[in-house]
Design an enzyme around this catalytic site. Structure first.
Site, PDB file in Angstrom:
ATOM      1  N   ARG A  25      99.839  34.012  19.467  1.00  0.00           N
ATOM      2  CA  ARG A  25     100.548  33.309  18.405  1.00  0.00           C
ATOM      3  C   ARG A  25     101.700  32.450  18.945  1.00  0.00           C
ATOM      4  NH1 ARG A  25     101.444  38.164  14.403  1.00  0.00           N
ATOM      5  NH2 ARG A  25     101.822  39.097  16.438  1.00  0.00           N
ATOM      6  N   ASN A  37      97.782  37.106  12.532  1.00  0.00           N
ATOM      7  CA  ASN A  37      96.733  37.986  13.048  1.00  0.00           C
ATOM      8  C   ASN A  37      95.904  38.463  11.881  1.00  0.00           C
ATOM      9  OD1 ASN A  37      97.384  37.961  15.720  1.00  0.00           O
ATOM     10  ND2 ASN A  37      98.497  39.912  15.709  1.00  0.00           N
TER      11      ASN A  37
END
Ligand SMILES: [Fe+3]
Ligand SMILES: [Mg+2]
Ligand SMILES: [Zn+2]
Ligand SMILES: [Zn+2]
Lengths: 752, 264
Positions: A18, A36
Site C-alpha cells: 500500500r 487490503n
C-alpha cells in the site's frame, strides 16, 4: 477524466504494497484510495486515461521486492466520484476469503544496518523488523493480515512506533509486527536453575555457547538447539542428549566467508543461502573439519542467520554453530516456552527465549542446488504458505500426503498450497499438529474441500484421517497409488500435462496389486498410468524391521542370489531364523524397491548394518562412490507385461568384487552405474513402444546426486528430455501435489 | 483350543457357559492315538469348566480332502451380566490385562516353523471362566471384557474406542510381556501388542476397584501377571495410543491386515 477500479492478487499484504501504491499515486497525481481486501488489494483512482494506464503498468513492473503479483485486473468507468487526495482505508471482510500470505522473511539489509547502528533507537533490538522483513506465516492467526490477528496483538505500539506505522513515507508504514525496546517483546535467558535474566540475555547465551554448553533458542518457527559447531565435545554431548547418534546436524554460519571455511560454495548456492528465504543449503564439504557434525557424508547443511537474534548471537568470535530443531525424537519442533522448558530440560543447559508466541510451527527448509536450480528436500520456512501455481484451474481438494514425511496440500483455482514439514505421523503429537494445520490452512485460504485425496496404503495415518474425514463430512475420498503420485508431482512441478515416462525410485509404497513397490517405470499422465517396469522383489524379513536393520536386507539379497549366505557375510546369530523367515514367508513382505536394494548393498559392503536414520545406507554409498564408469552385468526379464530388473547377477558380481579386494568406493560406483544403464535400457524399450521421450524422475532415491546426475546425463545423451523436481521435494513430502492433480483429473485407483 | 475358544467367548459376553456341541471332520488316516489325545484334553477342559458336551457329530472325509482334523464347537450358557458393552466405558476408567501379552501368537509362529531356538515360548491357551467370574463379581464396575485373540491387544482396544469420544492411553512399561516373547518379536519383527492371545482377558473397569481387582486376580494362577496398563481419557477421540519409553505417544492403529512396511 476516468475512474479506475483495480484488483491486485498475489502476495500483496504485509510487504509494503500500500505504501508503494501511495508513492506511485503521489508521483502521478491521481486521487482515490487503496485497501487490503481478503482477496488482495483493491485500488480506486481517478485521473487522465493515459495516466491511469501507466499507473497499472507501474504496478505490474515496479512492485516491492517481497510482493508476488499473480494478477492485476481493472475496470474503467466514466462516472467520477471526485476524490480529493489519496487515502488508505480500512481492510474489508469480503465473503470470498482468499489471499496469498507471505512466508517468514529474514531480516532485511536496512534493519540489519540499524541493528548495529549505535545511534539508531533500535540498536541491538532483537525484534527489529519492517515491511520488508520479519515474521509472517508463523505469527498469523487469521486474515486479513493485521496486527490484531497476529501474536503481536498483545504488544500495543508505543507512540514512536505508531508514528512510523502511520507514516506513509516510513519503511515501517503498516509493518504489522513493528515494535521497539519500549513496546515490543522481551528477550530473556533462563539458566539451569530456572533463573530468568532479562539484561544481557544475548551475552549470557554467547558465553554458554563459548563454554561448550547447549542452549535452546527460540526462532521464527520454533526452538533450535544450539552449540558451538567447532567444539566436537559439545556436539557429541548434544548427540547423546538428543539421542541422535549419527544423523547430520544443520549448522548456521555467521556469513559466507565462514561457510567457505568448511564448504565449496558456487554462485547459485551463495544466492540461495543469502535469499530472503534463508533455507539450509546442502553443500559439498571442503575438508573433514566438521566430521562430528555430519559424518560419513560428503555434504553438510548450512544456513545463514535470519533473525536479529541470530545476528546478535553469531558476532565476533562465534562464527559456526550447530542449529538443529528443538524437539524430542520424532516429535514436532517445540514452539511454546513452557513446552521448551519442560521437554528440553534434559538437553539444553539454558534457554534464550522471548514472550512473542509462535502461532504456527515451521521447520527450516532444506534445499540443494542441482544444475543451477533449487532442488528441494524439505520445503518449509521461507517457502510455505506460498502456493505452487498450476497451468489450469482445479477444484478445491485436500490431499493428505504420505506417512513419514507427512505434508498435506490444498488447492483452489490454479494454486496448490503445500503445507510445511509436518514429520512422522506415527506419534499422536505429530498427527494432532497435522490435523490442526489442515484446519488452519483451510481457514486461512477459505478452502472447503470437495474431494479428499490420499495414499492407497491402508495403514497410513493420513489414509485413516482421509477416510474418517470423508465419512464424517460426506466427501468422496480418492485413493491414489503412491508412485503415480510421485510421478504426477514431478509433472506438475514442471507444468507437464502430456504422457510421460515416470521413473519413480523410493523406499516403499503400496502398489495396486497389494504388494510393495519402489523401483517403478510408469507411463501415463494425471488420469491414468501403466506399470511398465520394476525390479525383482526383495524379501524383507521382519518388514519395517528390515528397513532399520538393513543387514536383514543384505542377508536376503545374498540368500536369493547365491542360495546361501556366505560365511564371511554373516554378522549376527539370527541368520538361521532370518533364512527360515524368508523360506516360509513369515512376516517377510516383498518389495520391488530400489531404496531397499541400496540398503542391502550397503550392508553387503560392510558399510552399515543398522541404519540410525532413514536412507543412511544410500547416503553412505553415495559419499563413498568414486567416479568410475564401469558397470556390472545385469539382466532384464519380461514378467507378463512388465520388464523386471533381476539384481541377482549384480549381487553376485558385487560379492566377487568384494572377495577380490575391490574398494567399496569403486563397487558403489559400479553398482549405481548399473542401475543407470538398466534404467536407460528399460526406458528405451518404452520409447520404442510408445514414442514417449519425456522422463520425470521422482522418489526419495533421487536425493542421491550421483545417481540423479548420471541418469540425467545418460538420458539426455539418448535423446530423452529429463525433468526433475524444482518446487517441491522429490521425497514423500512432495506427493501431496501429485495427489491433488490426480484427484482433480479422476486418476485415482479407487474412490471411497 | 477349540473348546477354550468357545467357552471364553461366552465368558467374555458375561455369560456362564453350560452346554457345548462338538463336531469332528476327520481325514481318512488320521491317527486314532492323536484323536484320543484330543478327546481327552476336551474332556479335561470341559470338566474343569463345568461344561457339558451335549451334542455333536463326526464326519470322515477321503484322504487328501481334509487337513488332518477339523473341530467345530458351539456353546450356550446363561447370561449373568447384562451390563457389559463399550458404550459403558467412561473417562477415568482403567484398562487391565490378566497376564502377559502376545504369548500365543508368537509361540505359534515360532514353534510351527522352528523359527527360534533357545527361546522358550509357551502358548497361553486356557479357559477363562474362573478369571471372568472373579472380574464380573465387581458387578457394574466392570465395563467390558474381551479375550484379545486375533489382532491382539491393540486390535481389541481399538474396537473398544472406535467411533466413540474416548481415548485409551497405555503406558508401554506397564504392559506385561515375557522376555522370551519380546525377544522373539524383536527377531521376527512382530509387535507383541498385535500378536494373538489365548487365555488372557483385557477389561475396562472403574478406577476405584482396579487395584483391589488386580490383587484378587493375581491370586488365581491364570491371573498372576495381571496389571493395570493404562486409562481412558478423551484427549484423542477414537484412538488408542501408547506412551513409549523414548518419549512421545505412538498411535496403536487398527491395521488393515498384515503389517506392511510403511517406511518410504
Ligand atoms: Fe515414496
Ligand atoms: Mg474368540
Ligand atoms: Zn527490515
Ligand atoms: Zn515501540
Amino acid at each position: 477524466m476516468k475512474r479506475m477500479l483495480i484488483e491486485v492478487n498475489g502476495i500483496v499484504q504485509g510487504v509494503g504494497f500500500r505504501p508503494f501504491i501511495h508513492k506511485l499515486v503521489k508521483d502521478s497525481g491521481l486521487n482515490g484510495w487503496v485497501k487490503n481486501s481478503t482477496t488482495g488489494v483493491t485500488i480506486e483512482v481517478e485521473g487522465n486515461y493515459d495516466v491511469l494506464i501507466n499507473f497499472v503498468q507501474d504496478i505490474k513492473t515496479k512492485y516491492p521486492k517481497l510482493a508476488v503479483i499473480e494478477k492485476v485486473s481493472y475496470e474503467i468507468f466514466d462516472d467520477i466520484k471526485g476524490y480529493k487526495g489519496f487515502d488508505i482505508i480500512k481492510s474489508t471482510h469480503s465473503q470470498e476469503k482468499f489471499t496469498l500470505i507471505s512466508p517468514d522473511v529474514c531480516i532485511c539489509e536496512d534493519c540489519l544496518r540499524e541493528l548495529f547502528d549505535e545511534k539508531d533507537r533500535r540498536y541491538r533490538f532483537p525484534f527489529i523488523n519492517c515491511t520488508n522483513c520479519g515474521p509472517r506465516f508463523s505469527i498469523i492467526k487469521d486474515i486479513p493480515y493485521d496486527r490484531d490477528k497476529t501474536t503481536m496483538a498483545k504488544f500495543p505500539m508505543c507512540s514512536s512506533c505508531e508514528e512510523e506505522y502511520k507514516d506513509i513515507e516510513d519503511r515501517r508504514y503498516h509493518a504489522q509486527p513493528d515494535c521497539c525496546f519500549e513496546c515490543g517483546p522481551e528477550l530473556f535467558f533462563i539458566d539451569e536453575s530456572g533463573k530468568k535474566t532479562t539484561n544481557n540475555a544475548i551475552e549470557i547465551a554467547r558465553n554458554y555457547i563459548k563454554e561448550g554448553k547447549i542452549i535452546a533458542v527460540k526462532g521464527l518457527g520454533g526452538f533450535h538447539l544450539v552449540c558451538d559447531a567447532e567444539n566436537s565435545e559439545a556436539v557429541y554431548k548434544l548427540r547423546v542428549r538428543k539421542k541422535r547418534d549419527e544423523k547430520p546436524f544443520a549448522i548456521m554460519c555467521k556469513d559466507i566467508s565462514a561457510v567457505e571455511k568448511w564448504c565449496m560454495v558456487n554462485k547459485d548456492e551463495k544466492d540461495l543461502l543469502e535469499s530472503f528465504r534463508r533455507p539450509i543449503v546442502l553443500l559439498n564439504k571442503k575438508n573433514n573439519l566438521l566430521e562430528h557434525v555430519s559424518m560419513d557424508n560428503k555434504y553438510v547443511g548450512i544456513m545463514l542467520p535470519y533473525t536479529p537474534v541470530h545476528y546478535l548471537l553469531l558476532e565476533k568470535d562465534i562464527d559456526t554453530v550447530v542449529m538443529t530443531s528443538g524437539n524430542v525424537s520424532d516429535l514436532p519442533i517445540i514452539k511454546d516456552n513452557e513446552a521448551a522448558v519442560s521437554e528440553l530440560k534434559d538437553i539444553a543447559d539454558g534457554f534464550l527465549m522471548n514472550n512473542r508466541d509462535i502461532h504456527v510451527r515451521c521447520d527450516d527448509s532444506l534445499m540443494r542446488i542441482y544444475n543451477g536450480k533449487e532442488y528441494p528436500l524439505r520445503r518449509s520456512r521461507g517457502y510455505v504458505p506460498f502456493p505452487i501455481k498450476l497451468n489450469c484451474n482445479i477444484q478445491e481438494i485436500l490431499a493428505c500426503g504420505a506417512e513419514q514425511k507427512a505434508s498435506f496440500a490444498l488447492s483452489k483455482d490454479e494454486y496448490v498450497f503445500p503445507s510445511q514439514h509436518i514429520g512422522d505421523l506415527k506419534n499422536i503429537e505429530t498427527l494432532e499438529h497435522y490435523e490442526n494445520q489442515i484446519r488452519h490452512f483451510e481457514k486461512l485460504f477459505g478452502i472447503v474441500p470437495k474431494k479428499i485425496a490420499c495414499d492407497l496404503h491402508p495403514d497410513y495415518m493420513s489414509t485413516n484421517y482421509a477416510i474418517d474425514r470423508g465419512k464424517n463430512s460426506n466427501i468422496s475420498v480418492a485413493m491414489i497409488q503412491h508412485h503415480h503420485a510421485h510421478m504426477v508431482s514431478c509433472m506438475a512441478d514442471n507444468n507437464l500435462e502430456q504422457k510421460v515416462i515416470g521413473i519413480v525410485w523410493d523406499g516403499t509404497g503400496y502398489g495396486i496389486d497389494d504388494t510393495i513397490w519402489g523401483g517403478e517405470f510408469l507411463v501415463g499422465d494425471a488420469k491414468e498410468f501403466k506399470r511398465h517396469g520394476s525390479i525383482m522383489p526383495i524379501a524383507l524379513p521382519g518388514g519395517d524391521k528390515a528397513v532399520k536393520e538393513i543387514y536383514r536386507v543384505g542377508y536376503s539379497l545374498l540368500y536369493d542370489s547365491l542360495g546361501n549366505i556366505p560365511e564371511k557375510f554373516i554378522l549376527t546369530n539370527d541368520v538361521k531364523t532370518i533364512e527360515t523367515m524368508i523360506d516360509k514367508k513369515l512376516n517377510t513382505p516383498r518389495a520391488s524397491s530400489i531404496g531397499r536394494l541400496f540398503d542391502g548393498v550397503a550392508s553387503i559392503l560392510d558399510i552399515k548394518h543398522k541404519a540410525s536414520y532413514e536412507g543412511q545406507g544410500a547416503v553412505m554409498l553415495e559419499s563413498l562412490a568414486t567416479n568410475d564408469d564401469e558397470i556390472y552385468n545385469f539382466s532384464i526379464n519380461k514378467d507378463n507385461v512388465i520388464s523386471v530388473l533381476d539384481w541377482r547377477e549384480i549381487i553376485r558380481n558385487i560379492v566377487e568384487d568384494k572377495e577380490n579386494g575391490v574398494q567399496n568406493g569403486k563397487i558403489a560406483s559400479k553398482f549405481m552405474n548399473t542401475l543407470v544403464e538398466a534404467a536407460v535400457k528399460i526406458s528405451k524399450e518404452i520409447k520404442m513402444e510408445t514414442s514417449i521421450t519425456d522422463i520425470v524422475l521422482s522418489g526419495g532415491v533421487f536425493q542421491n546426486m550421483y545417481l540423479l546426475d548420471r541418469l540425467t546425463k545418460r538420458f539426455t545423451a539418448e535423446g530423452f528430455n529429463v525433468f526433475v523436481h524444482k518446487r517441491v521435494s522429490t521425497n514423500d513430502e512432495g506427493i501431496s501435489l501429485g495427489q491433488i492433480v490426480i484427484a482433480a483429473n479422476g486418476g485415482e485407483v479407487k474412490c471411497v | 483350543m477349540a473348546v477354550c475358544g468357545t467357552i471364553n467367548d461366552i465368558c467374555m459376553c458375561g455369560g456362564e457357559p453350560k452346554y457345548l456341541s462338538l463336531s469332528f471332520i476327520i481325514e481318512e488316516g488320521f491317527k486314532t492315538e492323536d484323536l484320543r489325545q484330543i478327546v481327552n484334553s476336551i474332556k479335561k477342559v470341559s470338566e474343569e469348566c463345568n461344561v457339558i458336551i451335549a451334542t455333536g457329530d463326526t464326519k470322515v472325509v477321503e484322504r487328501g480332502k481334509g487337513d488332518g482334523i477339523y473341530i467345530n464347537t458351539a456353546g450356550i450358557g446363561f447370561l449373568k451380566h447384562e451390563n457389559l458393552g463399550k458404550e459403558r466405558i467412561q473417562k477415568g476408567d482403567v484398562i487391565i490385562v490378566s497376564g502377559t501379552m502376545g504369548d500365543h501368537g508368537t509361540a505359534i509362529m515360532a514353534a510351527r516353523n522352528n523359527l527360534i531356538t533357545g527361546i522358550e515360548l509357551f502358548s497361553d491357551c486356557a479357559p477363562l471362566n474362573n478369571l471372568a467370574e472373579e472380574i464380573l463379581s465387581y458387578g457394574d464396575k466392570v465395563k467390558i471384557l474381551r479375550d484379545p485373540t486375533r489382532g491382539g491387544l491393540a486390535t481389541t482396544l481399538n474396537e473398544f474406542v472406535e467411533g466413540t469420544d474416548m481415548t485409551i492411553e497405555l503406558e508401554e512399561d506397564r504392559i506385561p510381556i515375557k522376555n522370551s516373547v519380546a525377544n522373539a518379536c524383536e527377531i521376527i519383527g512382530l509387535d507383541p501388542l498385535y500378536a494373538a492371545n489365548e487365555g488372557k482377558i483385557v477389561a475396562v473397569v472403574a478406577e476405584e476397584v482396579a487395584e483391589r481387582l488386580i490383587e484378587s486376580m493375581k491370586k488365581l494362577p491364570e491371573g498372576r501377571d495381571s496389571a493395570i496398563i493404562g486409562r481412558v481419557t478423551s484427549n484423542y477421540p477414537g484412538k488408542v495410543i501408547i506412551k513409549t519409553q523414548i518419549g512421545g505417544n505412538r498411535i496403536l492403529g487398527k491395521l488393515a491386515g498384515a503389517q506392511l512396511p510403511r517406511i518410504c
